[in-house]
Design a protein around this motif. Structure first.
Motif, short mmCIF file in Angstrom:
data_model
loop_
_atom_site.label_atom_id
_atom_site.label_comp_id
_atom_site.label_asym_id
_atom_site.label_seq_id
_atom_site.Cartn_x
_atom_site.Cartn_y
_atom_site.Cartn_z
N GLY A 1 4.39 -3.99 2.12
CA GLY A 1 3.29 -4.03 3.06
C GLY A 1 3.37 -2.94 4.11
O GLY A 1 4.45 -2.39 4.38
N HIS B 1 -2.19 -3.73 4.69
CA HIS B 1 -1.82 -3.81 3.27
C HIS B 1 -0.74 -4.87 3.10
O HIS B 1 0.28 -4.82 3.79
N HIS C 1 1.35 -7.54 0.04
CA HIS C 1 1.60 -7.96 -1.35
C HIS C 1 1.72 -9.48 -1.31
O HIS C 1 2.60 -9.99 -0.60
ZN LIG Z 1 2.52 -1.71 -1.23
#
Ligand SMILES: [Zn+2]
Ligand SMILES: CSC[C@@H](O)[C@@H](O)C(=O)COP(=O)(O)O
Length: 217
Positions: free
Chosen positions: A34, A108, A110
């Protein structure tokens, strides 16, 4: 750099810390994955001179250190010399800021739900959600509302991945899924980007559970 306001930088770092804490408590940064960025608000700077504050690469995002964030220009270069490395995915962030005019924050993460949904719908290159109240979180206010999020392959090359993401970005859909990798979302404030991310993750979890419920019914 003389022009950049220290207060604006501190504010950007504080925002990243708050968001990092919140997402970390949700388990959204497994194994150092992330990354997060916000635009540093500095009115005298022109848009193309904007800088962003971004998470450093490879850090454990559940703890705080003075090395957690770093400033980068819109081409991904460091604003000041440093031994710290900005996120390996910095070019994805800068590309999103360049394609979305009012973008102020890019997040971002995961998660298992976003990875499973990205794999399940990868062949279609997109996944659509229809008739969910939470679609209003994307500022879509209409009867029979729907939202379709694009899915791109997880290219190893970050410039290639950034380019693929920029090819599928639609201003009215604030997110892109990367196959078996995670999601990128953005917004015109950190508050909005967080709301978008939570709404997407809600939809992914719903869809994942529904998939299994139907299978074992
Ligand atoms: Zn990533
Ligand atoms: C540890 S796997 C995750 C990374 O490869 C990457 O996808 C990621 O999200 C974090 O990279 P980072 O360089 O720390 O910003």
């Amino acid at each position: 750099m003389e022009k950049i306001n220290l207060e604006a930088i501190q504010k950007a770092f504080n925002t990243l810390q708050t968001v990092k804490d919140t997402f970390s408590k949700k388990g959204w940064f497994p194994a150092t994955s992330g990354n997060l960025s916000v635009r540093v608000k500095d009115p005298p700077l022109e848009k193309n001179q904007s800088i962003i504050a971004i998470t450093s690469s490879g850090k454990d995002k559940s703890i705080h250190t003075p090395e957690d964030y770093i400033l980068v220009n819109m081409d991904g270069s460091l604003v000041l010399p440093s031994n710290l490395k900005p996120s390996a995915e910095t070019l994805i962030h800068t590309s999103i800021y360049q394609h979305i005019p009012n973008c102020q924050a890019v997040f971002h993460v995961h998660t298992i739900p976003n990875n499973l949904i990205s794999e399940l719908y990868a062949d279609q290159g997109k996944v659509t959600f229809i008739n969910h109240e939470i679609i209003k979180a994307f500022d879509i206010w209409k009867e029979d509302a729907s939202i379709t999020i694009p899915i791109v392959e997880n290219y190893f090359s970050i410039p290639k991945l950034a380019e693929e993401i920029s090819n599928v970005i639609q201003p009215e859909v604030p997110g892109v899924l990367i196959r078996n990798h995670g999601i990128y979302v953005w917004g015109d404030s950190d508050f909005t980007a967080k709301r978008h991310l939570e709404a997407f993750e809600f939809l992914f979890e719903y869809q994942m559970n529904m998939y299994f419920l139907k299978k074992f019914k």
